[in-house]
Design an enzyme around this catalytic site. Structure first.
Site, PDB file in Angstrom:
ATOM      1  N   SER A 111      16.970   9.069  20.345  1.00 52.20           N
ATOM      2  CA  SER A 111      18.063   8.216  20.817  1.00 52.20           C
ATOM      3  C   SER A 111      17.526   7.139  21.750  1.00 52.20           C
ATOM      4  O   SER A 111      16.573   7.364  22.501  1.00 52.20           O
ATOM      5  CB  SER A 111      19.102   9.062  21.548  1.00 52.20           C
ATOM      6  OG  SER A 111      20.082   8.222  22.133  1.00 52.20           O
TER       7      SER A 111
ATOM      8  N   HIS B 185      34.015   8.121  18.954  1.00 53.17           N
ATOM      9  CA  HIS B 185      34.384   6.739  19.283  1.00 53.17           C
ATOM     10  C   HIS B 185      35.910   6.575  19.306  1.00 53.17           C
ATOM     11  O   HIS B 185      36.622   7.149  18.485  1.00 53.17           O
ATOM     12  CB  HIS B 185      33.772   5.812  18.230  1.00 53.17           C
ATOM     13  CG  HIS B 185      33.907   4.356  18.543  1.00 53.17           C
ATOM     14  ND1 HIS B 185      34.892   3.573  17.993  1.00 53.17           N
ATOM     15  CD2 HIS B 185      33.181   3.552  19.350  1.00 53.17           C
ATOM     16  CE1 HIS B 185      34.754   2.330  18.446  1.00 53.17           C
ATOM     17  NE2 HIS B 185      33.722   2.291  19.263  1.00 53.17           N
TER      18      HIS B 185
HETATM   19  C1  LIG Z   1      30.173   1.206  17.926  1.00 56.92           C
HETATM   20  C2  LIG Z   1      30.615   2.481  17.349  1.00 56.92           C
HETATM   21  C3  LIG Z   1      31.653   2.509  16.420  1.00 56.92           C
HETATM   22  C4  LIG Z   1      32.462   1.303  16.061  1.00 56.92           C
HETATM   23  O1  LIG Z   1      31.684   0.380  15.396  1.00 56.92           O
HETATM   24  P1  LIG Z   1      32.124  -1.135  15.338  1.00 56.92           P
HETATM   25  O2  LIG Z   1      31.031  -1.720  14.528  1.00 56.92           O
HETATM   26  O3  LIG Z   1      32.177  -1.639  16.754  1.00 56.92           O
HETATM   27  O4  LIG Z   1      33.458  -1.199  14.678  1.00 56.92           O
HETATM   28  C5  LIG Z   1      31.991   3.719  15.860  1.00 56.92           C
HETATM   29  N1  LIG Z   1      31.322   4.833  16.179  1.00 56.92           N
HETATM   30  C6  LIG Z   1      30.320   4.840  17.071  1.00 56.92           C
HETATM   31  C7  LIG Z   1      29.618   6.124  17.373  1.00 56.92           C
HETATM   32  C8  LIG Z   1      29.942   3.663  17.690  1.00 56.92           C
HETATM   33  O5  LIG Z   1      28.972   3.692  18.598  1.00 56.92           O
END
Ligand SMILES: *Cc1c(COP(=O)(O)O)cnc(C)c1O
Length: 378
Positions: free
Chosen positions: A323, A120
């Protein structure tokens, strides 16, 4: 002072807009099938969970009792004895990940954080904010980390204290890094278990895998040191939030005593949301495990359905085991804009969140993807 008529009308219009679009989402992992109406009355209070829910805090309007039960629940889901764990309800997956990385860095201040290209986007920011040395690891086509590259990079840099950021469900492709393989590779380099840190980013899948028959390894029992999950994704919440669970022994190293709040401060922010722990608590208390399983199985079945439709139309499609993220070639702009899809490079995905009770929205999207391809072929 009451709102002016014009302002009241503006709010009314926004209300209608929200009602109309509340189930729009097919491109992002946010579920919309939650019901926290039993908590609406608490919006009149300034609830604040600053500090540690396990300690007394003389800011009386806190929801610590509820936060504690939320943490007890997640310790159970992620296979760590509650008394050996500590964590809290965060502002979202990003803060959960930042907390995990922070613990890793405090344990190994000179350690390098390894994360794959499919990680991410927030991790690059976390690395900057925490000033952690970092190295980007190649991904395989399926979205999993390239373990050969991980091994090569740790070995070439001579890093003795790697901090591993593992994806338990990547954002774009829903891929799950193989925790056991990562551990084998690191062990193969002669690095003992106590000499590295392993954080699991399970923003979406952290609330899927505990409820399927054959989960990929992802828990403390499988060797992780901390895990983050988002509350507003699979669970669903009107306010973004997340959960982070870590080993208590590692958290105790970062605890600071604050006389002003007469408590220990371990969390990243000072004041913390006291309403979101209530929401997570209500979500846990209003669903049995059998209900989570049913809800998740429904989403997995919908993902299967979408995969089958893409395949039947001869379109490339990718969806990992366990998934609900279904990846397909990026369609024309009118399609991804119309359906509010997230796209990345040359792919797009749909996510079969639980508010898709039937296949109508999935069908509408896939019909458009197919007609776009036919137009382009013509
Ligand atoms: C959405 C996501 C995040 C970030 O999460 P938030 O709740 O939007 O801060 C981090 N890692 C992955 C794999 C995600 O899909």
């Amino acid at each position: 002072m009451p709102l002016s008529i014009a302002d009241q009308n503006k709010l009314d219009a926004f209300w209608s807009y929200c009602v109309k679009h509340q189930y729009f989402n097919i491109g992002y992992p946010e579920s919309a099938d939650f019901d926290y109406t039993m908590l609406e009355r608490f919006l009149r209070f300034s609830i604040n969970n600053c500090g540690d829910w396990a300690e007394y805090c003389n800011y009386l309007l806190n929801s610590f009792e509820f936060e504690k039960e939320v943490m007890e629940y997640f310790a159970g889901l992620f296979n760590i004895p509650f008394e050996d764990s500590w964590g809290y309800v965060t502002n979202g997956g990003t803060e959960s990940n930042m907390f995990g990385c922070y613990l890793g860095r405090e344990l190994f201040p000179e350690g390098t954080l390894y994360y794959s290209k499919d990680t991410h986007y927030s991790v690059a920011k976390i690395v900057k904010l925490l000033r952690i040395k970092s190295q980007l690891v190649e991904s395989q086509f399926c979205g999993e980390m390239d373990y050969d590259d991980l091994e090569r990079k740790i070995s070439a840099s001579g890093e003795r204290h790697p901090i591993i950021f593992a994806n338990i469900g990547t954002t774009v492709r829903g891929a799950i890094d193989d925790i056991a393989e990562i551990q084998r590779r690191i062990a193969g380099l002669g690095i003992a278990r106590k000499d590295y840190y392993l954080h699991a980013d399970a923003a979406l899948s952290g609330m899927i895998l505990p409820f399927v028959d054959e989960p990929q390894p992802f828990t403390f029992a499988d060797g992780i040191d901390s895990i983050g999950v988002s509350g507003h994704k699979m669970i669903g919440s009107p306010i973004p939030c997340g959960i982070v669970v870590a080993k208590k022994s590692n958290v105790d190293r970062i605890s600071v005593e604050i006389d002003y709040i007469s408590a220990h401060d371990k969390t990243i922010t000072g004041s913390r949301n006291g309403h979101t722990p209530l929401m997570m608590w209500a979500a846990m208390r209003s669903h049995t495990n059998a209900e989570w399983r049913r809800r998740i199985q429904h989403s997995l079945n919908m993902a299967r359905y979408a995969v089958d439709r893409f395949k039947a139309a001869g379109i490339d499609v990718l969806c990992h085991k366990n998934s609900i993220t279904v990846v397909f070639p990026k369609p024309a702009e009118w399609v991804w804009k119309k359906h509010c899809l997230a796209t990345s490079g040359d792919v797009a995905h749909l996510i079969t969140t639980a508010h898709h009770l039937d296949s109508s929205q999935i069908d509408a999207l896939i019909d458009d993807v197919i007609s776009d391809l036919n137009q382009r072929a013509a």
